[in-house]
Write an enzyme that holds these catalytic residues in place. Structure first.
Site, PDB file in Angstrom:
ATOM      1  N   ARG A  27       0.765  -1.154  -0.014  1.00  0.00           N
ATOM      2  CA  ARG A  27       0.057   0.078   0.029  1.00  0.00           C
ATOM      3  C   ARG A  27       0.864   1.380  -0.101  1.00  0.00           C
ATOM      4  O   ARG A  27       0.494   2.151   0.519  1.00  0.00           O
ATOM      5  CB  ARG A  27      -0.855   0.105   1.084  1.00  0.00           C
ATOM      6  CG  ARG A  27      -1.916  -1.122   1.117  1.00  0.00           C
ATOM      7  CD  ARG A  27      -2.818  -0.999   2.241  1.00  0.00           C
ATOM      8  NE  ARG A  27      -4.168  -1.937   2.386  1.00  0.00           N
ATOM      9  CZ  ARG A  27      -4.426  -2.466   3.498  1.00  0.00           C
ATOM     10  NH1 ARG A  27      -4.129  -1.854   4.586  1.00  0.00           N
ATOM     11  NH2 ARG A  27      -5.272  -3.595   3.740  1.00  0.00           N
ATOM     12  N   ARG A  31      -3.166   6.342   1.166  1.00  0.00           N
ATOM     13  CA  ARG A  31      -3.879   7.292   1.678  1.00  0.00           C
ATOM     14  C   ARG A  31      -2.843   8.408   2.893  1.00  0.00           C
ATOM     15  O   ARG A  31      -3.114   9.179   3.174  1.00  0.00           O
ATOM     16  CB  ARG A  31      -5.149   7.096   2.596  1.00  0.00           C
ATOM     17  CG  ARG A  31      -6.187   6.800   1.544  1.00  0.00           C
ATOM     18  CD  ARG A  31      -7.269   6.147   2.395  1.00  0.00           C
ATOM     19  NE  ARG A  31      -7.040   4.906   2.982  1.00  0.00           N
ATOM     20  CZ  ARG A  31      -7.683   4.272   3.746  1.00  0.00           C
ATOM     21  NH1 ARG A  31      -8.960   4.869   4.421  1.00  0.00           N
ATOM     22  NH2 ARG A  31      -7.330   3.180   4.361  1.00  0.00           N
ATOM     23  N   ARG A  40      -6.975  11.672  -5.362  1.00  0.00           N
ATOM     24  CA  ARG A  40      -8.165  10.837  -5.398  1.00  0.00           C
ATOM     25  C   ARG A  40      -9.327  11.837  -5.168  1.00  0.00           C
ATOM     26  O   ARG A  40     -10.216  11.599  -5.476  1.00  0.00           O
ATOM     27  CB  ARG A  40      -7.809  10.318  -3.589  1.00  0.00           C
ATOM     28  CG  ARG A  40      -9.254   9.680  -2.987  1.00  0.00           C
ATOM     29  CD  ARG A  40      -9.721   8.613  -3.649  1.00  0.00           C
ATOM     30  NE  ARG A  40     -10.974   8.187  -3.219  1.00  0.00           N
ATOM     31  CZ  ARG A  40     -11.965   8.591  -2.899  1.00  0.00           C
ATOM     32  NH1 ARG A  40     -12.296   9.838  -3.596  1.00  0.00           N
ATOM     33  NH2 ARG A  40     -13.145   8.268  -2.127  1.00  0.00           N
ATOM     34  N   ASP A  77      -6.839  -2.548  -7.460  1.00  0.00           N
ATOM     35  CA  ASP A  77      -7.560  -3.281  -6.200  1.00  0.00           C
ATOM     36  C   ASP A  77      -7.803  -4.554  -6.453  1.00  0.00           C
ATOM     37  O   ASP A  77      -7.831  -5.057  -7.687  1.00  0.00           O
ATOM     38  CB  ASP A  77      -8.643  -2.500  -5.975  1.00  0.00           C
ATOM     39  CG  ASP A  77      -9.450  -2.796  -4.838  1.00  0.00           C
ATOM     40  OD1 ASP A  77     -10.282  -3.966  -4.815  1.00  0.00           O
ATOM     41  OD2 ASP A  77      -8.998  -2.231  -3.816  1.00  0.00           O
ATOM     42  N   TYR A 154     -15.186 -12.235  -0.619  1.00  0.00           N
ATOM     43  CA  TYR A 154     -15.605 -11.194  -1.025  1.00  0.00           C
ATOM     44  C   TYR A 154     -17.059 -11.368  -1.748  1.00  0.00           C
ATOM     45  O   TYR A 154     -17.935 -10.942  -1.614  1.00  0.00           O
ATOM     46  CB  TYR A 154     -14.794 -10.006  -1.642  1.00  0.00           C
ATOM     47  CG  TYR A 154     -13.763  -9.509  -0.526  1.00  0.00           C
ATOM     48  CD1 TYR A 154     -14.127  -8.339   0.202  1.00  0.00           C
ATOM     49  CD2 TYR A 154     -12.551  -9.831  -0.764  1.00  0.00           C
ATOM     50  CE1 TYR A 154     -13.110  -7.877   1.057  1.00  0.00           C
ATOM     51  CE2 TYR A 154     -11.579  -9.492  -0.143  1.00  0.00           C
ATOM     52  CZ  TYR A 154     -11.915  -8.404   1.122  1.00  0.00           C
ATOM     53  OH  TYR A 154     -11.276  -7.674   1.945  1.00  0.00           O
TER      54      TYR A 154
END
Length: 354
Positions: A27, A31, A40, A77, A154
């Site tokens: 990652r 963020r 973003r 992703d 998922y």
């Protein structure tokens, strides 16, 4: 496929000599970086950021511009594959990914097909191509995908889960149906990763985020067996260069011997694993990646350096180690702490390679 100027990562994954331990961060495009947050915001949504190649390329390159990292990883992703299968992926603020159409019945699984990467997933491949061009041969580019088991969690649960009750009910009540789902996912992931390699990815990582929730027999049957199929299906050399494959099962250190026999080049370890014991167990068969606790980056610089020193000491002298966190970097991490980490890895690892 020209060799990058800094090929420490590729050499370490092949267990060849290096001058310092290579480091990249799961990652790392994310963020915690203010420049990521700006892009973003410009994108308007996380999905828009993922599906716009120019923006995905930009955030792929941001961390390697800021830090002397030894690799970039394409920004995407793991849920791109099930999204391309038409399940209606969306993200709920504060809750994470959700699928409008979960996969739970024979008919649901029969309706699934293997997406064509150059059409349904073209935006990822275009981001890979742009990122390779943008890196200009400086460091290798890592491509990735989720493991079939992790993607299935998922798809069957309909989103994130804490107890995995729906998919485990399927596993124990209808194992043959779950195997059918995992079969199509293994073929889809192999095709997708093959396309990333053709587009310019120089190493591949498979994220098995939820393999650690399985008992040992179920892990081998429903997680590792399908990752082995993917490894076997991928080209191990492309354009004259070996394409190393890293398998990372979070919470999977107990399965390390089986992972080492899977055909992969390296295993990722989370921070609960003993790196020295792991190295002794694999006996040089594969490289190892990891495994500093991401929360160490909340600490003072001297504590971060001590944490880095501890990981390096645990692995010991010689090649075959890629420094990383034991999972993804936390979103509220101070970017300056990452600089301390990266510099410490390069500085403190050099004597282990003298």
């Amino acid at each position: 496929m020209n060799r990058p100027a800094n090929d420490r990562l590729l050499r370490a994954l092949r267990r060849e000599p290096v001058d310092a331990t290579p480091v990249w961060i799961m990652r790392q495009a994310g963020r915690y970086l203010p420049e990521y947050r700006a892009v973003r915001e410009r994108a308007g949504s996380f999905l828009k950021l993922c599906t716009t190649p120019e923006l995905a390329c930009e955030v792929t390159l941001q961390p390697v511009r800021r830090y002397p990292l030894d690799a970039a990883i394409v920004f995407s992703d793991i849920l791109t594959v099930p999204d391309a299968m038409g399940l209606g992926l969306h993200f709920v603020e504060g809750e994470g990914p959700r699928f409008a159409r979960p996969v739970r019945t024979d008919a649901d699984i029969d309706a699934l097909g293997v997406p064509d990467p150059e059409t349904e997933l073209r935006y990822v491949l275009d981001a890979v191509r742009l990122a390779r061009a943008g890196l200009a041969g400086s460091v290798p580019l890592i491509g990735f995908a989720g493991s079939p088991w992790t993607l299935a969690t998922y798809m069957v649960e309909g989103g994130s889960s804490r107890d995995f009750a729906v998919i485990k009910r399927l596993l124990f009540d209808r194992p043959e149906l779950l195997h059918r789902l995992l079969d199509v996912l293994a073929r889809a992931v192999a095709s997708y990763l093959h396309a990333q390699i053709a587009a310019g990815a120089q190493a591949i990582m498979v994220f098995d985020t939820w393999g650690g929730v399985l008992d040992p027999a179920s892990y081998r049957a429903f997680s590792l067996a399908y990752m082995e199929r993917i490894v076997a299906a991928l080209p191990r050399e492309y354009d004259g260069h070996r394409i190393p494959v890293i398998l990372f099962t979070k919470g999977g250190a107990q399965h390390l011997d089986a992972i080492a026999a899977s055909g992969c080049d390296a295993a990722g370890l989370d921070w609960t694993a003993d790196l020295a014991a792991a190295r002794a167990r694999v006996g040089g068969r594969i490289a190892l990646q990891g495994n500093l606790d991401p929360a160490v980056l909340y600490a003072a610089p001297e504590r971060i350096r001590a944490g880095v020193a501890g990981v390096l000491e645990a692995y010991g002298a010689g090649s075959g180690h890629v420094f990383n966190l034991g999972h993804g970097i936390h979103a509220d991490t101070d970017p300056e702490r990452v600089a301390v980490l990266v510099d410490a890895v390069h500085e403190l690892s050099a004597p282990y390679h003298a």
